[in-house]
Design an enzyme around this catalytic site. Structure first.
Site, PDB file in Angstrom:
ATOM      1  N   ARG A 154       0.801  -1.225   0.000  1.00  0.00           N
ATOM      2  CA  ARG A 154       0.000   0.000   0.000  1.00  0.00           C
ATOM      3  C   ARG A 154       0.835   1.277   0.000  1.00  0.00           C
ATOM      4  NH1 ARG A 154      -2.693  -4.086   1.693  1.00  0.00           N
ATOM      5  NH2 ARG A 154      -0.722  -4.584   2.669  1.00  0.00           N
ATOM      6  N   THR A 155       1.795   1.334   0.924  1.00  0.00           N
ATOM      7  CA  THR A 155       2.495   2.607   1.126  1.00  0.00           C
ATOM      8  C   THR A 155       3.261   3.016  -0.133  1.00  0.00           C
ATOM      9  OG1 THR A 155       2.668   2.062   3.454  1.00  0.00           O
ATOM     10  CG2 THR A 155       4.063   3.853   2.666  1.00  0.00           C
ATOM     11  N   ARG A 167      11.424   3.654   3.624  1.00  0.00           N
ATOM     12  CA  ARG A 167      11.045   2.617   4.604  1.00  0.00           C
ATOM     13  C   ARG A 167      12.284   1.795   4.911  1.00  0.00           C
ATOM     14  NH1 ARG A 167       5.802  -1.147   4.307  1.00  0.00           N
ATOM     15  NH2 ARG A 167       4.945   0.789   5.158  1.00  0.00           N
TER      16      ARG A 167
HETATM   17  C1  NCD Z   1       1.959  -1.431   8.039  1.00  0.00           C
HETATM   18  C2  NCD Z   1       3.459  -1.255   8.191  1.00  0.00           C
HETATM   19  O1  NCD Z   1       4.221  -1.472   7.273  1.00  0.00           O
HETATM   20  O2  NCD Z   1       3.823  -0.851   9.293  1.00  0.00           O
HETATM   21  N1  NCD Z   1       1.557  -1.591   6.721  1.00  0.00           N
HETATM   22  C3  NCD Z   1       1.146  -0.478   6.028  1.00  0.00           C
HETATM   23  O3  NCD Z   1       1.943   0.377   5.704  1.00  0.00           O
HETATM   24  N2  NCD Z   1      -0.161  -0.345   5.749  1.00  0.00           N
HETATM   25  C4  NCD Z   1       1.357  -2.433   8.934  1.00  0.00           C
HETATM   26  C5  NCD Z   1       2.000  -3.780   9.056  1.00  0.00           C
HETATM   27  O4  NCD Z   1       2.900  -4.152   8.293  1.00  0.00           O
HETATM   28  O5  NCD Z   1       1.549  -4.504   9.938  1.00  0.00           O
END
Ligand code: NCD
Length: 272
Positions: free
Chosen positions: A50-51, A101
């Site tokens: 998603r991100t 990330r």
């Molecule tokens: C989350 C993350 O990466 O922290 N995912 C996201 O970005 N929607 C949640 C997760 O991985 O549990």
């Protein structure tokens, strides 16, 4: 605001309202050309669906362009031993903004110290995930019409979950919020928001329990208030039974879709 490292930096009611209004506007328009000529670099040392996709789609829909390393741990010079700091110094010469990330807590802040362009923290280990909190609060506002005065149950790995950390941080902007973190069976009839999270298995020791503190199944759904919404940053593993998906209270896929518009609004704000 140059870099976005913590949800604390977004904790301003006026700022949130203007971002949410802009997101609403962009939802109707689908695209704008305000970021033409700008380049976003997405550098992901940890998996994402998603991100990364929503940030990249947001940049493209705003008229900008994208360069990406979707598996930077293996496909960038990190594999040869290059430090995060050196990578950021270099990529900052090629892009106008960096979405990062990384598995280490504090990595986004470290990157911000050496970066010539804005860094957006898209998850730093167990630390924070500020843009997730932004889309979470936008979702609550959109689904329920308000955030003040709500009873919110937070289910999940509160120690390791960066989504929970940023969510709780941003909730501080609102008044009379009640947050519950246990006794889910008995509070389900009263909650307004059930915010589910997966256990962060990759951040746990082998001996730690990998079991979700609560599972939402058909039986639990029966007890949940008729006006509540069910949220989850996703990915959902086994803490929400897929049978729940058809229930109108299941807001998690709408929540994921909201991420696009909120990130479009945020990019425009950071560039303005
Ligand atoms: C989350 C993350 O990466 O922290 N995912 C996201 O970005 N929607 C949640 C997760 O991985 O549990």
């Amino acid at each position: 605001m140059k870099h976005l490292i913590s949800a604390e930096q977004l904790a301003d009611r006026e700022l949130l309202e203007s971002l949410f209004n802009k997101a609403e506007d962009l939802r109707a328009k689908k695209s704008e050309d305000t970021l033409q000529g700008k380049v976003l670099a997405s550098i992901f040392y940890e998996p994402s669906t998603r991100t990364r996709f929503s940030f990249e789609s947001a940049m493209l829909r705003m008229g900008g362009q994208v360069i990406t390393s979707e598996n930077a741990a293996l496909d960038s010079s990190a594999k040869k031993g290059e430090s995060l700091e050196d990578a950021i110094r270099v990529i900052g010469g090629y892009a106008d903004i960096i979405v990062l990330r990384h598995p280490e807590e504090g990595s986004a802040e470290r990157a911000s110290f050496v970066s010539s362009v804005p860094i957006i923290n898209a998850g730093d280990g167990s630390g924070e995930h500020p843009t997730q909190a932004l889309l979470d609060l936008y979702t609550i506002q959109k689904e329920l019409g308000r955030v003040d005065g709500l009873h919110i149950a937070v289910v999940g790995d509160a120690q390791h979950s960066r989504t929970i950390h940023s969510f709780l941080e941003l909730l501080k902007v609102y008044s009379d919020i009640k947050v519950s973190t246990d006794d889910f069976d008995s509070i389900l009839p009263q909650v307004d928001v059930l915010y589910m999270n997966r256990v962060q298995k990759e951040r746990l020791a082998e001996s730690d329990s990998k079991e979700s503190p609560y599972t939402l199944d058909a039986r639990a759904l029966e007890k949940l208030s008729k006006n509540a919404i069910i949220m989850h940053p996703l990915p959902r593993i086994d803490e929400i039974d897929p049978i729940v998906d058809a229930d109108p209270r299941a807001a998690y896929f709408r929540q994921a879709a909201n991420g696009l518009y909120v990130r479009m609004a945020l990019l425009e704000y950071l560039f303005s």
